[in-house]
Design an enzyme around this catalytic site. Structure first.
Site, short mmCIF file in Angstrom:
data_model
loop_
_atom_site.label_atom_id
_atom_site.label_comp_id
_atom_site.label_asym_id
_atom_site.label_seq_id
_atom_site.Cartn_x
_atom_site.Cartn_y
_atom_site.Cartn_z
N HIS A 155 0.73 -1.10 -0.09
CA HIS A 155 -0.06 -0.01 -0.18
C HIS A 155 0.89 1.40 0.09
CE1 HIS A 155 -3.28 -2.88 0.83
NE2 HIS A 155 -4.12 -1.70 0.72
N LYS A 159 -0.99 4.74 4.76
CA LYS A 159 -1.73 4.01 5.29
C LYS A 159 -1.41 3.77 6.61
CE LYS A 159 -3.95 -0.41 4.75
NZ LYS A 159 -5.29 0.06 5.06
P1 NAD Z 1 -6.95 10.06 4.16
O1 NAD Z 1 -6.18 10.28 5.17
O2 NAD Z 1 -6.53 10.73 2.80
O3 NAD Z 1 -8.38 10.68 4.52
C1 NAD Z 1 -9.12 10.49 5.74
C2 NAD Z 1 -10.07 11.75 5.86
O4 NAD Z 1 -10.80 11.57 7.27
C3 NAD Z 1 -9.11 13.08 6.08
O5 NAD Z 1 -9.42 14.15 5.03
C4 NAD Z 1 -9.31 13.52 7.40
O6 NAD Z 1 -9.29 14.95 7.81
C5 NAD Z 1 -10.56 12.91 7.93
N1 NAD Z 1 -11.09 12.70 9.06
C6 NAD Z 1 -10.23 12.19 10.10
N2 NAD Z 1 -10.97 12.10 11.26
C7 NAD Z 1 -12.23 12.38 10.99
C8 NAD Z 1 -13.68 12.65 11.73
N3 NAD Z 1 -13.43 12.33 12.72
N4 NAD Z 1 -14.61 12.88 11.08
C9 NAD Z 1 -14.67 13.24 9.86
N5 NAD Z 1 -13.43 13.33 8.95
C10 NAD Z 1 -12.31 12.77 9.42
O7 NAD Z 1 -7.31 8.40 4.20
P2 NAD Z 1 -7.84 7.80 2.76
O8 NAD Z 1 -6.50 7.07 2.18
O9 NAD Z 1 -8.93 8.34 2.22
O10 NAD Z 1 -8.25 6.24 3.56
C11 NAD Z 1 -9.25 6.25 4.60
C12 NAD Z 1 -9.58 4.90 5.04
O11 NAD Z 1 -9.97 4.15 4.19
C13 NAD Z 1 -8.48 4.08 5.47
O12 NAD Z 1 -8.78 3.34 6.76
C14 NAD Z 1 -8.17 3.37 4.55
O13 NAD Z 1 -7.28 1.99 4.77
C15 NAD Z 1 -9.31 2.96 3.98
N6 NAD Z 1 -9.74 2.39 2.60
C16 NAD Z 1 -10.54 1.45 2.43
C17 NAD Z 1 -10.83 0.91 1.24
C18 NAD Z 1 -11.96 0.07 0.91
O14 NAD Z 1 -12.01 -0.49 -0.26
N7 NAD Z 1 -12.56 -0.38 2.08
C19 NAD Z 1 -10.10 1.34 0.04
C20 NAD Z 1 -9.01 2.27 0.20
C21 NAD Z 1 -8.81 2.82 1.57
#
Ligand code: NAD
Length: 266
Positions: A155, A159
């Protein structure tokens, strides 16, 4: 047909932005709200590099739910915020569609109980990409015949959780068919701690974190004189969007807590 009202939690993140684009492009869905801890008051259009759409980033989840009458909350935040968001959404009668990874077994059990108590519905999906779901299904099939297996997941370096939710789920599914197995030499010694990876029911899981990757996973099976590698690569975050929008469209058919997008596929 009424559109499903969707709000996005973690709206300004890598996944949140992609989800907002996908929801705005889906005729069956209506983007009604967006929450993030940053960019408060900014129009969603500005966040995703488009014209203004008239929805501002809010910071209070409950306020946004009440004002937007959202039916579904798509959550892509962080392992430390996701449980609070799920609890609040369920208490407000909103269906959480959770992509955030890093939830523990106890967390999942709590969501299940909350769904029962509040007669709510929720989906937790460690991977929304159809290719990754096929990889998991094929791995289960392969493990029946080739039970010796290791998982390598790769990844991007931002992450927060390791191993990935997909790697853990793959190991869990493989363990269900082959049980716990002591692989490798019984006297094996790690000269560098961690070099054999994490261990789930005897399955080593190795996590690579580097810039350039999105989400990739290899499941390598070994047998007499042969290996079989099943690999999936998400080369862009768009790969997750058909799964996310499908989950939003089918949210009202979910009963209680559903784990895994595969349960919503035909
Ligand atoms: P990222 O850090 O780019 O985005 C996270 C966002 O959440 C940020 O903008 C942050 O400010 C915001 N945030 C943090 N705490 C918050 C809260 N309490 N309320 C509202 N917003 C809040 O991360 P990302 O790359 O977008 O990944 C997010 C999650 O998704 C990770 O856990 C990742 O592993 C997961 N993910 C899952 C899949 C899937 O298919 N299930 C795919 C990709 C990523």
């Amino acid at each position: 047909m009424n559109k499903v009202k969707v709000m996005v939690s973690g709206a300004c993140g890598r996944m949140g932005q992609e989800v907002m684009r996908a929801v705005l492009n889906d005729d069956a869905l209506e983007l009604v709200g967006a929450v993030d801890v940053k960019n408060a008051g900014t129009d969603v259009g500005t966040v995703i590099g488009k014209a203004a759409v008239g929805i501002k980033i809010g910071t209070d989840l409950v306020e946004v739910i009440k004002a937007s009458h959202a039916e579904v909350m798509v959550d892509f935040t962080s392992p430390s915020s996701v449980m609070k968001n799920i609890r609040l959404a369920l208490q407000q009668g909103v269906c959480p569609i959770v992509g955030t990874t890093g939830l523990s077994t106890q967390d999942v059990a709590e969501v299940k109980e909350l769904c029962q108590k509040l007669q709510g519905r929720a989906l937790i999906a460690p991977n929304f990409a159809i290719g990754a779901i096929l990889l998991m299904q094929m791995s289960v099939q392969a493990a029946k015949y080739l039970p010796h297996v290791e998982i390598i997941e790769l990844h991007h370096d931002q992450k927060l959780d390791a191993p990935s939710g997909t790697a853990l789920r793959t190991a869990e599914l493989i363990a269900e068919v082959r049980g716990t197995l002591r692989q490798g030499h019984p006297d094996e010694k790690e000269k560098l701690p961690g070099s054999r990876g994490g261990n789930f029911a005897g399955i080593p899981i190795h996590s690579v974190r580097l810039p350039g990757y999105v989400a990739n996973q290899e499941v390598i099976f070994g047998g007499l004189g042969q290996t079989l590698t099943i690999r999936h690569d998400s080369i862009s975050r768009e790969s997750f969007m058909p799964g996310v929008t499908l989950a939003c469209r089918k949210a009202s058919s979910i009963q209680g807590l559903m784990c895994g997008l595969e349960n919503l596929l035909d």
